[in-house]
Design a protein around this motif. Structure first.
Motif, PDB file in Angstrom:
ATOM      1  N   UNK A 257       0.826  -1.211   0.000  1.00  0.00           N
ATOM      2  CA  UNK A 257       0.000   0.000   0.000  1.00  0.00           C
ATOM      3  C   UNK A 257       0.853   1.250   0.000  1.00  0.00           C
ATOM      4  N   UNK A 258       1.863   1.280   0.888  1.00  0.00           N
ATOM      5  CA  UNK A 258       2.676   2.486   1.010  1.00  0.00           C
ATOM      6  C   UNK A 258       3.461   2.743  -0.275  1.00  0.00           C
ATOM      7  N   UNK A 259       3.980   1.682  -0.895  1.00  0.00           N
ATOM      8  CA  UNK A 259       4.806   1.883  -2.091  1.00  0.00           C
ATOM      9  C   UNK A 259       3.945   2.250  -3.300  1.00  0.00           C
ATOM     10  N   UNK A 260       2.847   1.496  -3.504  1.00  0.00           N
ATOM     11  CA  UNK A 260       2.033   1.751  -4.689  1.00  0.00           C
ATOM     12  C   UNK A 260       1.338   3.108  -4.601  1.00  0.00           C
ATOM     13  N   UNK A 261       0.944   3.524  -3.385  1.00  0.00           N
ATOM     14  CA  UNK A 261       0.279   4.826  -3.249  1.00  0.00           C
ATOM     15  C   UNK A 261       1.184   5.954  -3.720  1.00  0.00           C
TER      16      UNK A 261
END
Lengths: 321, 287
Positions: A257-261
């Motif tokens: 989540x943190x990377x793709x966001x």
């Protein structure tokens, strides 16, 4: 050539190859076919392929004999990983694969070593600020909600199927919306992580809180335990294996989540930002360095939660073995 | 059916909260506009305006529903504005990837179960790879494959195959090892060959595990396809709709793409569930 001579020659070959004693299961073994394929490929494509195959078969042979000896439960997978890295390096060097397609491990390691300050800044931005804060908030909220709806069978019956359904959805799609709402900095990444980890943990916690037998609950009643006493002393501990299952699933989701966001907008630091910009600049060694960081962090995070689980649920059969 | 009423209540609550959220989040914009125009708005006027903005922070459910209706039924399915068209692009890549990933996963699982060295060397990595945020490498795979001249459906399918691969491997290994000592011994007393053991005992008893991991895998491969559509500058597919919506601030478009993706995910998992129920029933395994 007389027939007798031919037969004699054939016998000699057979004894040399020992085909008569050839164990049939070898025909199904991976090694056998790898060897046959290797000989054919090497004959057609020359020494480069042969060199790669030789390394592979050699390492595979060592691994097989180590595995067969029954020892080295740690050495065998480590060796397999090293083999893959070695083959990668060898293939890139021998066949001259351009660095914009696949950089060799040595180049990645070199880039990793020189870019540690940048990697650290990205790590803090994405993992500590984005993923970790979101993970703590999301998991905390999920456990709290599960305890709250625990008293109402009606809400449980309604929320569980919905929660199960939402847990299977591509929640990552809300990332652009949340980036719009909370801005480019880590707050929006944390929000994405909160939503991503919430449902798996919720569903697992609710299932865990229901995992006590009638006997155990009756025992609590004979002690005249209040609802909260029964919850804290019996049902929450009993739910811990389930909760930790959810928490472990959530570790990977939090990082994703943190990377793709960050692909939807971020300040000029962060792992997702670095990956997307370096891909654009064809700096693939830097991308691989970031991926190394992500992989190490993911495994460490998972391992840490697993370690805490071991301490908390030491009584569970799966931990006693 | 017993659960129908509670579920509907929860869904209704979600819609109510959504409307309330739309009013709260969009009212700042409404108030700003009113202040600039020098008008004082009554509460009902504010609510009416928050329901009908062009680019709301949070579009109201009926706006999204209208957009969904317009882009699925109202457009020809070959049109670039049709969600059915974009959904089909995503769906086809997901299916190709899911097929590749599942096949490879089952084959690797068979190898792991029958070969001790493979078990010891591959299995720890298969489990460890679950803890790695694989999706982060999606943009790189897209760009690399692009530079090698592979375009269109295949790069997306590769990522979605990769994501559905590991759940299938792990579940299938568990499933192929599910027969206990008794059952294996019984097969041995029948003098069953290795192949018979596989086809008649191991494979059938792995089916429940296979379907459980197929459900996870199909959801994962859809996520993979959508994320793969983000960085490639793709103009087609649900992921591309999300990205272009976020570039141009078209919140209604983002939400409708999101709901379409959710419907697609629900449909895929539902189909796997139906096949599972039919298969297990015919095999006499259903409860």
């Amino acid at each position: 050539m007389s027939l007798a001579k031919v037969t004699e020659k054939w016998e000699r070959w057979v004894s040399l190859l020992d085909i008569s004693n050839f164990p049939l299961e070898h025909v199904f073994s991976f090694r056998f076919w790898a060897f046959v394929a290797g000989v054919i490929l090497a004959a057609f494509f020359g020494w480069k392929v042969a060199a790669v195959l030789a390394v592979w078969l050699g390492m595979w042979w060592i691994n097989t004999s180590l595995a067969a000896s029954g020892r080295g439960s740690f050495v065998v997978p480590a060796l397999f990983g090293l083999t893959l890295l070695g083959l990668w390096q060898l293939v890139v060097m021998l066949f001259g694969v351009p660095a914009v397609i696949l950089p060799p491990p040595s180049a990645i390691a070199a880039r990793f070593a020189t870019e540690i300050p940048t990697l650290w800044v990205d790590f803090v931005q994405t993992i500590i600020k984005g993923a970790l804060s979101g993970y703590l908030m999301g998991c905390g909220a999920a456990v709290a909600v599960a305890v709250l709806i625990d008293r109402s069978p009606f809400l449980q019956r309604g929320l569980l199927p919905v929660g199960n359904f939402v847990a299977a959805l591509p929640i990552i799609g809300v990332a652009p919306i949340l980036v719009m709402w909370f801005g480019f900095d880590w707050q929006s990444k944390a929000a994405v992580v909160v939503i991503m980890v919430f449902f798996p943990v919720l569903v697992n916690t609710v299932a865990g809180l229901a995992d006590t037998t009638m006997m155990q609950r009756d025992l609590m009643k004979t002690y005249s335990a209040s609802y909260w006493q029964a919850l804290i002393k019996l049902r929450l501990p009993a739910a811990m294996p389930f909760i930790f299952n959810g928490l472990k699933i959530a570790t990977t989701l939090a990082l994703i989540g943190a990377i793709v966001a960050e692909f939807f907008g971020s300040p000029i630091k962060g792992m997702g930002f670095r990956i997307s910009t370096e891909v654009g600049r064809l700096g693939l060694d830097m991308v691989w360095a970031e991926i190394t960081v992500a992989a190490l962090t993911g495994s460490a995070f998972y391992g840490l939660v697993g370690l805490i689980e071991k301490r908390v649920t030491f009584w569970h059969p799966s931990q006693r073995g | 059916m017993r659960n129908l009423f509670p579920i509907l209540t929860v869904l209704l609550a979600i819609v109510v909260i959504w409307y309330a959220g739309a009013v709260v989040m969009n009212s700042t914009w409404t108030q700003d506009q009113a202040e600039r125009a020098g008008v004082e708005l009554s509460f009902s006027e504010v609510v009416a305006d928050t329901m009908a903005q062009d680019r709301p922070k949070l579009p109201a459910p009926h706006q999204v529903a209208a957009e969904l209706w317009k882009t699925t039924v109202g457009k020809k399915i070959t049109s670039k504005r049709s969600l059915v068209f974009h959904g089909w692009i995503t769906f086809s890549a997901t299916m190709v990837g899911f097929g590749i990933g599942t096949t490879a996963g089952i084959l690797l699982a068979i190898g792991i179960v029958y070969n001790r060295a493979m078990d010891m060397s591959v299995m720890p990595w298969a489990i460890a790879s679950q803890t790695i945020p694989i999706l982060a490498i999606a943009p790189m795979i897209i760009v690399v494959l692009n530079s090698m001249g592979v375009q269109g459906l295949l790069p997306k399918a590769v990522i979605s195959a990769y994501l559905s691969f590991f759940p299938v491997v792990v579940g299938m290994v568990k499933g192929l090892r599910a027969p206990d000592m008794m059952q294996l011994d019984l097969m041995r007393t029948y003098n069953a060959s290795g192949a018979a053991m596989f086809w008649k005992l191991r494979l059938p008893s792995s089916m429940p595990y296979l379907f459980a991991s197929l459900k996870v895998g199909v959801a994962a491969s859809l996520v993979g396809t959508i994320v793969a559509e983000l960085p490639s500058g793709a103009v087609r597919g649900l992921g591309a709709r999300l990205l272009s919506g976020s570039y141009y601030g078209q919140t209604i478009q983002i939400w409708s793409a999101l709901l379409a993706a959710a419907a697609l995910a629900g449909m895929l998992v539902g189909i796997v569930g139906i096949v599972e129920r039919m298969t297990l029933k015919r095999m006499g395994m259903a409860q």
